[in-house]
Design an enzyme around this catalytic site. Structure first.
Site, PDB file in Angstrom:
ATOM      1  N   ASP A  21      37.558  46.539  38.947  1.00 57.11           N
ATOM      2  CA  ASP A  21      38.821  46.248  38.586  1.00 57.11           C
ATOM      3  C   ASP A  21      38.666  44.662  38.737  1.00 57.11           C
ATOM      4  O   ASP A  21      39.091  43.890  39.882  1.00 57.11           O
ATOM      5  CB  ASP A  21      39.507  47.153  39.278  1.00 57.11           C
ATOM      6  CG  ASP A  21      41.077  46.440  38.697  1.00 57.11           C
ATOM      7  OD1 ASP A  21      41.711  45.838  37.319  1.00 57.11           O
ATOM      8  OD2 ASP A  21      42.207  46.988  39.411  1.00 57.11           O
ATOM      9  N   ASN A  23      40.487  41.956  37.148  1.00 57.80           N
ATOM     10  CA  ASN A  23      41.712  41.436  37.003  1.00 57.80           C
ATOM     11  C   ASN A  23      41.985  40.184  35.859  1.00 57.80           C
ATOM     12  O   ASN A  23      42.117  38.869  37.022  1.00 57.80           O
ATOM     13  CB  ASN A  23      42.817  41.223  37.730  1.00 57.80           C
ATOM     14  CG  ASN A  23      43.838  42.732  38.013  1.00 57.80           C
ATOM     15  OD1 ASN A  23      43.553  44.006  36.173  1.00 57.80           O
ATOM     16  ND2 ASN A  23      43.556  43.577  38.957  1.00 57.80           N
TER      17      ASN A  23
END
Length: 90
Positions: A21, A23
């Site tokens: 993840d 981001n």
């Protein structure tokens, strides 16, 4: 253990799947590093380096990487997140 196995049995074109993840948008230094194998020294994300640590790093790799979505659809996803605060690809 994985590194030991790779040293003993070097393979060409070994598939690699990196999950996480991150981001990070396609304009980010993280995305640029993963996709292109290096980050431009003038990248906006690297401008704030008060201790000078980033200048000492060799931000390069020789892997040919692509996103799963782009591999299947021949283009990057227009949206992976669509909320009131953020609409875009992460």
């Amino acid at each position: 253990l994985l590194l030991q196995m790779l040293r003993q049995n070097p393979m060409n074109n070994l598939p690699l799947l990196i999950c996480g993840d991150f981001n990070s948008t396609p304009e980010s230094a993280v995305y640029e590093y993963l996709r292109r194998g290096q980050v431009r020294p003038d990248h906006e994300d690297l401008r704030n380096d008060p201790c000078g640590l980033l200048k000492q790093l060799n931000l390069r790799h020789a892997l040919s990487m692509a996103t799963a979505y782009e591999t299947c659809n021949r283009r990057e996803a227009q949206y992976t997140n669509y909320t009131e605060e953020f609409k875009g690809t992460l």
